[in-house]
Write a protein that holds these residues in place. Structure first.
Motif, short mmCIF file in Angstrom:
data_model
loop_
_atom_site.label_atom_id
_atom_site.label_comp_id
_atom_site.label_asym_id
_atom_site.label_seq_id
_atom_site.Cartn_x
_atom_site.Cartn_y
_atom_site.Cartn_z
N SER A 82 -56.18 -9.96 -126.46
CA SER A 82 -57.47 -10.63 -126.32
C SER A 82 -57.48 -11.57 -125.13
O SER A 82 -58.47 -11.67 -124.41
N GLN A 83 -56.37 -12.25 -124.91
CA GLN A 83 -56.30 -13.20 -123.80
C GLN A 83 -56.22 -12.50 -122.44
O GLN A 83 -56.90 -12.89 -121.49
N GLU A 84 -55.42 -11.47 -122.36
CA GLU A 84 -55.11 -10.87 -121.08
C GLU A 84 -56.05 -9.71 -120.71
O GLU A 84 -56.34 -9.49 -119.54
N GLY A 85 -56.51 -8.96 -121.70
CA GLY A 85 -57.43 -7.86 -121.44
C GLY A 85 -56.94 -6.88 -120.39
O GLY A 85 -55.82 -6.36 -120.47
N LYS A 86 -57.76 -6.65 -119.38
CA LYS A 86 -57.42 -5.71 -118.31
C LYS A 86 -56.20 -6.15 -117.50
O LYS A 86 -55.59 -5.33 -116.81
N GLY A 87 -55.87 -7.44 -117.60
CA GLY A 87 -54.69 -7.92 -116.88
C GLY A 87 -53.42 -7.24 -117.33
O GLY A 87 -52.46 -7.11 -116.56
N ILE A 88 -53.40 -6.77 -118.57
CA ILE A 88 -52.22 -6.04 -119.06
C ILE A 88 -52.08 -4.72 -118.32
O ILE A 88 -50.98 -4.33 -117.91
N ILE A 89 -53.19 -4.04 -118.11
CA ILE A 89 -53.16 -2.77 -117.37
C ILE A 89 -52.75 -3.00 -115.92
O ILE A 89 -52.00 -2.20 -115.33
N SER A 90 -53.22 -4.10 -115.34
CA SER A 90 -52.87 -4.39 -113.95
C SER A 90 -51.37 -4.58 -113.78
O SER A 90 -50.78 -4.10 -112.81
N ARG A 91 -50.74 -5.28 -114.72
CA ARG A 91 -49.31 -5.54 -114.61
C ARG A 91 -48.46 -4.41 -115.16
O ARG A 91 -47.31 -4.24 -114.75
N ALA A 92 -49.01 -3.65 -116.10
CA ALA A 92 -48.27 -2.55 -116.72
C ALA A 92 -49.18 -1.31 -116.78
O ALA A 92 -49.73 -0.98 -117.83
N PRO A 93 -49.35 -0.64 -115.65
CA PRO A 93 -50.31 0.47 -115.57
C PRO A 93 -49.97 1.68 -116.44
O PRO A 93 -50.79 2.57 -116.60
N TYR A 94 -48.78 1.69 -117.03
CA TYR A 94 -48.40 2.77 -117.93
C TYR A 94 -48.93 2.55 -119.35
O TYR A 94 -48.77 3.40 -120.23
N VAL A 95 -49.56 1.40 -119.61
CA VAL A 95 -50.17 1.13 -120.90
C VAL A 95 -51.48 1.92 -120.99
O VAL A 95 -52.28 1.93 -120.06
N ASP A 96 -51.72 2.55 -122.14
CA ASP A 96 -52.88 3.42 -122.30
C ASP A 96 -54.08 2.74 -122.95
O ASP A 96 -55.22 3.04 -122.62
N ILE A 97 -53.84 1.85 -123.90
CA ILE A 97 -54.94 1.19 -124.59
C ILE A 97 -54.62 -0.28 -124.82
O ILE A 97 -53.47 -0.65 -125.07
#
Length: 442
Positions: free
Chosen positions: A85-100
């Protein structure tokens, strides 16, 4: 058969959400849970942002499973919970292998998010919205073989304590429909569940309007208590600000309510309580405890404490130490304050030096531990009803259960006793548990 691995961090609400994730995935996509991450088709991290550097720990954990996706691109990786909830799309930016990436209120959308992600050319899916009670409307019927279960009755928190991230990661308080709660509890009781824990970030703030009537938490407890088959009712976590007279009276009238209340106080200093925006004073907290013990003399009290909140003086800390003596807490959780990003307390002046926080925490934990040991020693020789939960975690040759006042007891017995309430005589008090012998068998 597809397999899902879930790693859970944090509170009982997160444990409940993780169980529901598995239920949803089983019902929609046929997933089964696995404890071996290497054999998983789907890897989920259900995160908590309460502790310091929670975000960095999430990325560290993600890094440890990255090689599994590199070896098998069909493996899906998801991040849920409060850090999501806190990081949102920032998780994808730092770990692009995350799917959802999904929030606590969107776990019911997991199947559709996974389906969308698998479409050719589709990017990672992110849904951290707060769709109120839609989550509960879309969860499958609970199925369990356990003697105890958790039922969430509300989501979010509207207290906005200055140190806490929950209102920002789980949203405002929303109470689940009254009848929905009763149906879920009754469904579980019909499957043999004997102990229910009602869950919420601020469980005693439960309020649901039905037919122009406002149903509050004490009324909900009355109805839950009438459900056949239930022997024990627990709830977590409550807030002193809304620990009402009606709720206290429930301890006079509802024998199924256990002899244990977890009531976080955080500090014994009025100055610090005000800075935390807790909404009550030391004196008001003590009155709640006195009224509770007047309603039921056998009730035990546990709590949460934060030491080293910005501006906490030696005198403020001594107020906390004296509160521990005055109340007589029987087991509690205590932590050093650490600033959470985005919370008002993070910007307060006069932060307490780390070494001072460590010294204060050590003193507090020693006192709390001594108190808990004292109350455990008082139980030695006594006979208590114990709901047998399963095989002991530390000794597979013994069984383990819990007393009405939330003490863990280990004892010798046959596995057929699991799920039954039996009488145990306590023979020894250890630092974190009791030992006993069976007096009456199921």
């Amino acid at each position: 058969m597809k397999k899902v691995y879930v790693r859970t961090f944090g509170c009982q609400m997160n444990e409940y959400d993780s169980d529901k994730m598995v239920d949803v995935l089983r019902a929609h996509d046929g997933y089964e849970k696995t404890e071996d991450v290497k054999e998983a088709d789907l890897i989920l991290f259900n995160t908590c942002s309460v502790r310091e550097k929670a975000q960095e720990k999430v990325f560290s954990d993600l890094g440890r499973v990255r090689h599994l996706k590199e070896a098998n691109p069909n493996v899906m990786i998801g991040v849920g919970g409060c850090v999501a909830s806190q990081e949102g799309k920032g998780i994808i930016s730092r770990a692009p292998y995350v799917d959802i990436v999904f929030g606590p209120q969107t776990i019911h959308r997991l199947p559709s998010m996974l389906k969308e992600r698998r479409k050719p050319g589709k990017k990672a899916q992110v849904d951290i919205s707060f769709p109120e009670v839609e989550k509960f409307d879309n969860l499958p019927t609970p199925i369990t073989t356990s003697q105890s279960a958790m039922v969430s009755i509300m989501e979010g928190c509207s207290k906005y304590c200055t140190f806490c991230v929950v209102p920002y990661t789980r949203g405002e308080e929303i109470s689940r429909p009254f009848e929905d709660v009763l149906v879920e509890v009754a469904t579980l009781a019909a499957q043999g569940v004997k102990e229910i824990t009602l869950l919420g970030q601020n469980v005693n703030a439960y309020r649901y309007e039905q037919d122009a009537e406002v149903i509050e938490f004490a009324t909900l407890l009355d109805y839950v208590s009438d459900i056949p088959g239930l022997e024990r009712i627990r709830f977590s976590t409550s807030h002193p600000k809304e620990f009402s007279d009606a709720l206290i009276s429930s301890y006079r009238t509802l024998p199924k309510l256990v002899d244990h209340v977890h009531l976080p106080v955080q500090s014994g200093s009025n100055n610090i309580l005000e800075a935390m925006k807790r909404g009550y004073t030391r004196e008001q907290y003590i009155k709640i405890i006195k009224d509770l013990k007047a309603a039921r003399s056998t009730v035990s009290i546990s709590s949460d404490f934060i030491v080293g909140f910005p501006g906490e003086t030696d005198a403020d800390f001594e107020d906390t130490m004296s509160l521990v003596d005055e109340v007589g807490f029987d087991g509690s959780y205590s932590f050093m304050y650490s600033p959470r990003p985005g919370t008002p307390a993070a910007g307060l002046p006069n932060h307490v030096p780390l070494e001072t926080k460590k010294q204060r925490l050590s003193r507090l934990q020693t006192k709390l531990s001594n108190n808990a040991s004292h109350y455990s020693q008082l139980m030695v020789g006594g006979k208590f009803d114990v709901l047998v939960e399963g095989v002991s975690k530390k000794d597979s040759s013994k069984l383990s259960g819990r007393t009405n006042n939330n003490k863990v007891v280990n004892f010798e017995g046959q596995e057929r006793l699991i799920g039954h309430t039996i009488e145990i005589q306590v023979t020894e008090a250890l630092p974190n548990s009791l030992r006993g012998i069976v007096v009456t068998r199921a």
